[in-house]
Design an enzyme around this catalytic site. Structure first.
Site, PDB file in Angstrom:
ATOM      1  N   ASP A 108     -12.503  -7.798  12.019  1.00 39.14           N
ATOM      2  CA  ASP A 108     -14.129  -6.895  11.858  1.00 39.14           C
ATOM      3  C   ASP A 108     -13.943  -6.455  13.456  1.00 39.14           C
ATOM      4  O   ASP A 108     -12.590  -6.080  13.863  1.00 39.14           O
ATOM      5  CB  ASP A 108     -14.918  -7.893  11.224  1.00 39.14           C
ATOM      6  N   ARG A 109     -14.766  -7.448  14.370  1.00 36.62           N
ATOM      7  CA  ARG A 109     -14.548  -6.563  15.262  1.00 36.62           C
ATOM      8  C   ARG A 109     -13.466  -7.532  16.264  1.00 36.62           C
ATOM      9  O   ARG A 109     -12.526  -6.446  16.767  1.00 36.62           O
ATOM     10  CB  ARG A 109     -16.241  -6.919  16.282  1.00 36.62           C
ATOM     11  N   ARG A 112     -10.718  -5.090  16.380  1.00 39.28           N
ATOM     12  CA  ARG A 112     -10.427  -4.421  17.239  1.00 39.28           C
ATOM     13  C   ARG A 112     -10.122  -4.455  19.146  1.00 39.28           C
ATOM     14  O   ARG A 112      -9.518  -3.858  19.032  1.00 39.28           O
ATOM     15  CB  ARG A 112     -11.430  -3.254  17.235  1.00 39.28           C
ATOM     16  N   HIS A 153     -24.884  -0.101  10.013  1.00 39.03           N
ATOM     17  CA  HIS A 153     -25.640  -0.561  11.600  1.00 39.03           C
ATOM     18  C   HIS A 153     -24.743  -0.102  12.139  1.00 39.03           C
ATOM     19  O   HIS A 153     -24.917  -0.189  14.050  1.00 39.03           O
ATOM     20  CB  HIS A 153     -25.345  -2.249  11.210  1.00 39.03           C
ATOM     21  N   TRP A 154     -23.211   0.719  12.003  1.00 34.65           N
ATOM     22  CA  TRP A 154     -22.544   1.108  12.628  1.00 34.65           C
ATOM     23  C   TRP A 154     -23.396   2.267  14.031  1.00 34.65           C
ATOM     24  O   TRP A 154     -22.860   2.606  14.600  1.00 34.65           O
ATOM     25  CB  TRP A 154     -21.314   2.165  12.174  1.00 34.65           C
ATOM     26  N   TYR A 215     -20.731  -2.233  19.245  1.00 32.91           N
ATOM     27  CA  TYR A 215     -20.899  -1.042  18.856  1.00 32.91           C
ATOM     28  C   TYR A 215     -20.849  -0.319  19.512  1.00 32.91           C
ATOM     29  O   TYR A 215     -20.748   1.549  19.123  1.00 32.91           O
ATOM     30  CB  TYR A 215     -22.090  -1.229  17.712  1.00 32.91           C
ATOM     31  N   HIS A 274     -16.672  -9.113   2.083  1.00 30.99           N
ATOM     32  CA  HIS A 274     -16.184  -9.065   4.061  1.00 30.99           C
ATOM     33  C   HIS A 274     -15.510 -10.095   4.590  1.00 30.99           C
ATOM     34  O   HIS A 274     -14.561 -10.084   5.431  1.00 30.99           O
ATOM     35  CB  HIS A 274     -16.675  -8.223   4.259  1.00 30.99           C
TER      36      HIS A 274
END
Length: 296
Positions: A108-109, A112, A153-154, A215, A274
């Site tokens: 997930d984050r 990135r 939420h993005w 975000y 997820h």
């Protein structure tokens, strides 16, 4: 915190300039950096880290601002929470622990942050495992109605300070429970103990703000950095493995998407939602251990 989740690991707090990073370190062997996602902490790895620690020196930090890590407040350009800054944190953390080169496994984050780390400092990253994630530029390019309805939420979290902060403040516990329920296919994937830890962290105003800045960065400066890499022809030099949910039938599949960004890519599906490392730890380990043993 170490005892129930990471038996035998050492909990440390390391100062890195404007950030303080909480990290759990355990095991022996080649170094492996684990990077968690939203809305979790390093505890997201508690079902796989003890097994990984039989083969690797596992380093499991909280991202800047998440969990028990800390950093500055947001800034107008979101530089304090962009993936380049968070990747620099993790490089400095690994250097502080004595590791020059290491493998990265991230979700997930955190994924990135992981691929930004591999792009910005290719000499440091031996290999990269991405759980559920394609690059930010590719995600936005493919975002449509279905994505917006599922991952609203993005868009909400990218709104300017402090609208989303105020909205989350209204009932953070309800929002966190709702979010985690909608991330999984297996209702018991998140243990009561892990859930309590996520609630403890999410109850902090500073943690929620850091998540929102994360975000905001993804809708601005992170996207700019990805565009610059594509324009310059920069690619991940290390081997990449990507895993995604078997219920994701998008075409092209994530492994094909990553081939635009990396020279060596392999991938596969996992039968879960997820939160892969918590929902299907055995299946995740069956995929990642052979890859990490080859490349780490």
């Amino acid at each position: 915190m170490s005892a129930p989740f990471f038996p035998g690991f050492e909990a440390r707090s390391i100062e890195l300039g404007d950030a303080r990073i909480h990290v759990e370190v355990g095991g022996s062997g080649p170094p492996l950096l684990l990077l968690h996602g939203y809305p979790q902490t390093h505890v997201a790895w508690h079902r796989v880290a003890p097994v990984l620690a039989r083969h690797f020196t596992v380093v499991a930090p909280d991202l800047r601002g998440y969990g028990d890590s800390a950093g500055p407040a947001g800034d107008p350009l979101h530089l304090n929470h962009c993936k380049r800054t968070l990747a620099a944190d993790k490089l400095a953390l690994m250097r502080a622990l004595g590791f020059e080169r290491f493998a990265v496994m991230a979700h997930d984050r955190g994924a990135r942050v992981g691929y930004r780390l591999a792009l910005d400092t290719p000499e440091a990253v031996r290999c990269f495992v991405s759980l559920t994630v394609i690059p930010t530029e590719e995600m936005w390019k493919r975002a449509g109605m279905a994505f917006g309805l599922k991952a609203f939420h993005w868009y909400l979290f990218a709104q300017p300070f402090d609208l989303p902060e105020r909205m989350l403040r209204a009932d953070p516990a309800y929002y966190l429970d709702w979010t985690l329920r909608n991330m999984v296919q297996k209702v018991d994937a998140v243990t009561p103990e892990a859930l309590a830890e996520y609630h403890r962290a999410f109850a902090k105003e500073s943690v929620r703000h850091a998540m929102l800045e994360d975000y905001r960065a993804a809708a601005s400066i992170d996207l700019q950095h990805d565009h610059e890499d594509l324009a310059a022809g920069r690619r991940l030099a290390c081997p990449v493995q990507v895993l995604w949910s078997a219920s994701n039938t998008a075409r092209p599949d994530p492994a094909e998407v990553w081939k635009t960004w990396a020279d060596t890519v392999e991938g596969g599906t996992v039968d879960c939602g997820h939160l892969m490392a918590e929902e299907a730890p055995d299946e995740v380990l069956a995929h990642v251990l052979p890859f990490l043993r080859r490349h780490a």
